[in-house]
Design an enzyme around this catalytic site. Structure first.
Site, PDB file in Angstrom:
ATOM      1  CE  LYS A 197      -0.451 -34.158 -14.378  1.00 32.62           C
ATOM      2  NZ  LYS A 197      -1.159 -32.950 -14.835  1.00 32.62           N
ATOM      3  NE  ARG A 231      -6.350 -37.213 -18.015  1.00 30.20           N
ATOM      4  CZ  ARG A 231      -5.080 -37.605 -18.140  1.00 30.20           C
ATOM      5  NH1 ARG A 231      -4.210 -37.348 -17.161  1.00 30.20           N
ATOM      6  NH2 ARG A 231      -4.677 -38.230 -19.236  1.00 30.20           N
TER       7      ARG A 231
END
Length: 261
Positions: A197, A231
């Protein structure tokens, strides 16, 4: 949880697994590498990504869910915020819902309850204005928890996700990471989704394809803070890190317990 985005425009792997054959092969690889859950998404949630209709999302995900259900033994998660998509994906074979809008779509709580499947409630909101970010997040999540429980979902089928990268500034994301234990203390399994991210990219000044080490650092930190599910895109490397971290955290707990005796 291994990420399988069957989209043309996801921020990291968009366009890689759009055909049935590509998606099934990638899922096979992730399971071989140690993934416990395959999370299938048919709509990108990156900032600025165009919305797609429920029909298009279902066209992308349902054939893959059906194919994977025939050959994989691990649970399949449907990554969607649309109640209609979640409902039809579960009928097709999905085992759980990963909702980036914490069951705010009308009917989502009822879908989870009707099928009695686990749901991951990810923190998200329409703005990033907070009075006390951790308390505000907990209040938002509690609202969603009460909503799905009121619909009849079992309490032990509720997971939460801090929503790193959603409705949060760079500094907000780092602050939330530093206080993950407060979300863990809410008493529900916490899923941490930080893989590749922008928080990592901004910290290390690296493009998406070079964020493995940063992603693994966040996984280690999250495990230490008490997160129970991660995840990720890079399954093989993350599984190795998780096994090592789990063993060390376990030994730390044993040693601490012995010291108390």
């Amino acid at each position: 949880m291994g990420i399988l985005n069957v989209t043309p425009d996801s921020f990291s792997d968009g366009g890689k697994y759009q055909t049935l054959e590509q998606a099934v092969q990638q899922a096979r690889v992730m399971v071989q590498e140690g993934a416990d859950i395959i999370d299938i998404g048919g709509e990108s949630t990156r900032p600025g990504a165009p919305q797609v209709s429920a029909e298009e999302e279902l066209r992308r995900v349902v054939p893959i869910i059906q194919a994977l259900k025939q050959e994989l033994s691990v649970p399949i998660s449907i990554d969607t915020y649309k109640a209609e998509v979640a409902d039809r994906a579960i009928v097709a074979g999905a085992d759980m819902i990963n909702d980036v809008w914490r069951a705010l779509d009308p009917g989502m709580a009822e879908v989870a309850s009707k099928h009695q499947v686990p749901i991951i409630l990810m923190h998200n909101r329409n703005n990033n204005t907070y009075t006390d970010i951790i308390q505000d997040m907990m209040d938002d999540l509690h609202e969603s928890i009460q909503m799905v429980k009121a619909a009849g979902l079992r309490d032990d089928y509720i997971w939460i996700d801090p929503g790193i990268g959603f409705a949060k500034t760079y500094e907000d994301n780092l602050y939330v990471m530093a206080h993950l234990e407060k979300l863990v203390a809410m008493g529900y399994p916490v899923l941490l989704a930080t893989s590749r991210k922008s928080m990592i990219g901004a910290t290390l000044d690296l493009p998406v394809e070079e964020r493995l080490e940063g992603s693994l650092a966040t996984v280690c930190y999250g495990i230490q803070k008490g997160c129970q599910i991660v995840r990720v895109h890079d399954v093989k490397e993350t599984v190795r890190v998780c096994r090592m971290m789990d063993r060390m955290v376990q030994r730390e707990g044993i040693a601490y317990g012995q010291n108390l005796l």
